[in-house]
Design an enzyme around this catalytic site. Sequence first.
Site, PDB file in Angstrom:
ATOM      1  N   LYS A  45       0.793  -1.226   0.000  1.00 51.49           N
ATOM      2  CA  LYS A  45       0.000   0.000   0.000  1.00 51.49           C
ATOM      3  C   LYS A  45       0.831   1.284   0.000  1.00 51.49           C
ATOM      4  CE  LYS A  45      -3.322  -1.186  -0.583  1.00 51.49           C
ATOM      5  NZ  LYS A  45      -3.625  -1.928  -1.843  1.00 51.49           N
ATOM      6  N   GLY A  47       2.337   2.477  -2.884  1.00 49.18           N
ATOM      7  CA  GLY A  47       2.461   3.062  -4.216  1.00 49.18           C
ATOM      8  C   GLY A  47       3.124   2.121  -5.212  1.00 49.18           C
ATOM      9  N   TRP A  73       0.651  -7.105 -13.023  1.00 43.94           N
ATOM     10  CA  TRP A  73       1.319  -8.249 -12.398  1.00 43.94           C
ATOM     11  C   TRP A  73       2.015  -9.143 -13.419  1.00 43.94           C
ATOM     12  CZ3 TRP A  73      -3.996  -7.572 -12.381  1.00 43.94           C
ATOM     13  CH2 TRP A  73      -4.757  -8.484 -13.139  1.00 43.94           C
ATOM     14  N   TRP A  78       5.396 -10.173  -9.036  1.00 48.59           N
ATOM     15  CA  TRP A  78       5.932 -10.260  -7.666  1.00 48.59           C
ATOM     16  C   TRP A  78       6.828 -11.484  -7.554  1.00 48.59           C
ATOM     17  CZ3 TRP A  78       1.873  -7.090  -8.297  1.00 48.59           C
ATOM     18  CH2 TRP A  78       1.746  -5.988  -7.430  1.00 48.59           C
ATOM     19  N   HIS A 100       7.546  -7.462  -1.959  1.00 45.94           N
ATOM     20  CA  HIS A 100       7.242  -6.876  -0.647  1.00 45.94           C
ATOM     21  C   HIS A 100       8.132  -7.510   0.432  1.00 45.94           C
ATOM     22  CE1 HIS A 100       3.774  -4.744  -2.079  1.00 45.94           C
ATOM     23  NE2 HIS A 100       2.967  -5.764  -2.157  1.00 45.94           N
ATOM     24  N   SER A 130      -4.900   2.650   4.210  1.00 46.75           N
ATOM     25  CA  SER A 130      -5.047   1.992   2.916  1.00 46.75           C
ATOM     26  C   SER A 130      -5.074   0.462   3.096  1.00 46.75           C
ATOM     27  CB  SER A 130      -3.889   2.415   2.011  1.00 46.75           C
ATOM     28  OG  SER A 130      -3.991   1.823   0.755  1.00 46.75           O
ATOM     29  N   TYR A 185       6.053   8.180  -1.670  1.00 48.90           N
ATOM     30  CA  TYR A 185       4.730   8.316  -2.300  1.00 48.90           C
ATOM     31  C   TYR A 185       4.381   9.806  -2.319  1.00 48.90           C
ATOM     32  CZ  TYR A 185      -0.404   7.782  -2.637  1.00 48.90           C
ATOM     33  OH  TYR A 185      -1.722   7.860  -3.013  1.00 48.90           O
ATOM     34  N   PHE A 221      -3.897   9.689 -10.958  1.00 47.78           N
ATOM     35  CA  PHE A 221      -4.818   8.783 -10.271  1.00 47.78           C
ATOM     36  C   PHE A 221      -6.104   8.585 -11.089  1.00 47.78           C
ATOM     37  CE2 PHE A 221      -8.272   7.874  -7.339  1.00 47.78           C
ATOM     38  CZ  PHE A 221      -7.785   6.767  -6.681  1.00 47.78           C
ATOM     39  N   ARG A 249      -8.392   3.514  -4.399  1.00 48.15           N
ATOM     40  CA  ARG A 249      -9.401   3.962  -3.436  1.00 48.15           C
ATOM     41  C   ARG A 249      -9.521   5.484  -3.437  1.00 48.15           C
ATOM     42  NH1 ARG A 249      -9.500   5.230   1.960  1.00 48.15           N
ATOM     43  NH2 ARG A 249      -7.244   5.431   1.787  1.00 48.15           N
TER      44      ARG A 249
HETATM   45  P1  A3P Z   1      -5.247   4.451  -1.127  1.00 50.06           P
HETATM   46  O1  A3P Z   1      -5.847   3.172  -0.597  1.00 50.06           O
HETATM   47  O2  A3P Z   1      -4.816   5.372  -0.019  1.00 50.06           O
HETATM   48  O3  A3P Z   1      -6.118   5.131  -2.117  1.00 50.06           O
HETATM   49  P2  A3P Z   1      -0.101  -0.396  -3.664  1.00 50.06           P
HETATM   50  O4  A3P Z   1      -0.098  -0.315  -5.143  1.00 50.06           O
HETATM   51  O5  A3P Z   1       1.271  -0.400  -3.050  1.00 50.06           O
HETATM   52  O6  A3P Z   1      -0.961  -1.511  -3.169  1.00 50.06           O
HETATM   53  O7  A3P Z   1      -0.733   0.972  -3.130  1.00 50.06           O
HETATM   54  C1  A3P Z   1      -2.084   1.266  -3.333  1.00 50.06           C
HETATM   55  C2  A3P Z   1      -2.308   2.705  -2.938  1.00 50.06           C
HETATM   56  O8  A3P Z   1      -1.700   3.559  -3.926  1.00 50.06           O
HETATM   57  C3  A3P Z   1      -3.788   3.063  -2.897  1.00 50.06           C
HETATM   58  O9  A3P Z   1      -3.902   4.072  -1.881  1.00 50.06           O
HETATM   59  C4  A3P Z   1      -3.979   3.615  -4.297  1.00 50.06           C
HETATM   60  O10 A3P Z   1      -5.125   4.422  -4.442  1.00 50.06           O
HETATM   61  C5  A3P Z   1      -2.690   4.436  -4.443  1.00 50.06           C
HETATM   62  N1  A3P Z   1      -2.380   4.782  -5.839  1.00 50.06           N
HETATM   63  C6  A3P Z   1      -2.295   3.976  -6.920  1.00 50.06           C
HETATM   64  N2  A3P Z   1      -2.066   4.684  -8.034  1.00 50.06           N
HETATM   65  C7  A3P Z   1      -2.000   5.975  -7.658  1.00 50.06           C
HETATM   66  C8  A3P Z   1      -1.807   7.212  -8.382  1.00 50.06           C
HETATM   67  N3  A3P Z   1      -1.650   7.247  -9.693  1.00 50.06           N
HETATM   68  N4  A3P Z   1      -1.803   8.363  -7.656  1.00 50.06           N
HETATM   69  C9  A3P Z   1      -1.984   8.355  -6.325  1.00 50.06           C
HETATM   70  N5  A3P Z   1      -2.172   7.221  -5.598  1.00 50.06           N
HETATM   71  C10 A3P Z   1      -2.190   6.052  -6.258  1.00 50.06           C
END
Ligand code: A3P
Length: 288
Positions: A45, A47, A73, A78, A100, A130, A185, A221, A249
């Site tokens: 979570k 980025g 993926w 991963w 991870h 998140s 991030y 986003f 999200r």
């Molecule tokens: P939130 O749940 O706070 O929205 P990961 O990819 O490591 O699982 O991280 C997911 C998080 O990164 C989520 O956060 C997701 O919305 C955010 N995310 C993914 N792409 C993004 C973007 N282009 N800009 C900002 N946040 C992004």
Amino acid sequence: MDRMDVTEEFAGIQLPGHLHTQQSLQYAQEFQFREGDVVIVTYPKSGTTWMQEILTLIYSQGDPTIATSVPNWVRAPWLEHTYFKDTLKNEEGPRFITTHLPSDTLAPALQKSKAKVIYIVRNPKDVAVSFYYFHKMARFLPDSGSFSEFLELFLEGKVYYGSWFDHVKGWYSQKNNLDIFYITYEDMHKDLRRSVKKLCSFLGCPMYSEEVDKIEEHCKFAVMSQNVMVNYTLIPQEILDHEQSKFMRKGVVGDWKNHLTDEQNETFDKIYKDKMLACDIDIVWNLD
Ligand code: A3P
């Protein structure tokens, strides 16, 4: 669905058995990186998906064809997941690998190689929020309970993937041992263009301004959340339930302020200060 309730223990942490087996974890630990590999390392979570998209676009000079036709993926699998071996492309050219896993499991192999490592860190209050919502949607993760119950486990490092503090400290301690680029991030949020340019220079990929324009546009986003190759809507609902929460999200900095009480925030700060004392990392908690 396969192994949804199975937990794997590895290197002192717990991992979801739906994605990991002892064999896949062993394979990850023994994996031979090679020159040209680009390895994205994150605590969940933080980025990860965003960086997978940025990397894809850097190497396609801003052309979105791959980013909009191949799932993330597959583009940057991963290392520790069961499907990794069969997915990683092995031909010449850079291989993108995501992980991870904690530093002690991979640093020795990475040190022997000339792989480039990108470590993304996100402020842990937003990571906790998140991750909490991700637990709600991911059927292969345990029931997260209430936010305050989840936060307690997160601060104790008793969640899947282990302690955020240990993960970050571990990978930060590799600063002088690896060809590693640290980015937050929050940096990416504040100035995506600057972050892309810094990344290009780390990767040795010169980029025209118009190409950076395209990367910037595609990695917003709003655009990424509509891209089915990265928003995880391709995964069946029995595994990721988008009615509980979206994978893409909110994508903001500081959502923790809508979730942590003053008391939880104070406790968090105390624990953070105590655990991160010896780590010279600058965490950005808000952007305003
Ligand atoms: P939130 O749940 O706070 O929205 P990961 O990819 O490591 O699982 O991280 C997911 C998080 O990164 C989520 O956060 C997701 O919305 C955010 N995310 C993914 N792409 C993004 C973007 N282009 N800009 C900002 N946040 C992004």
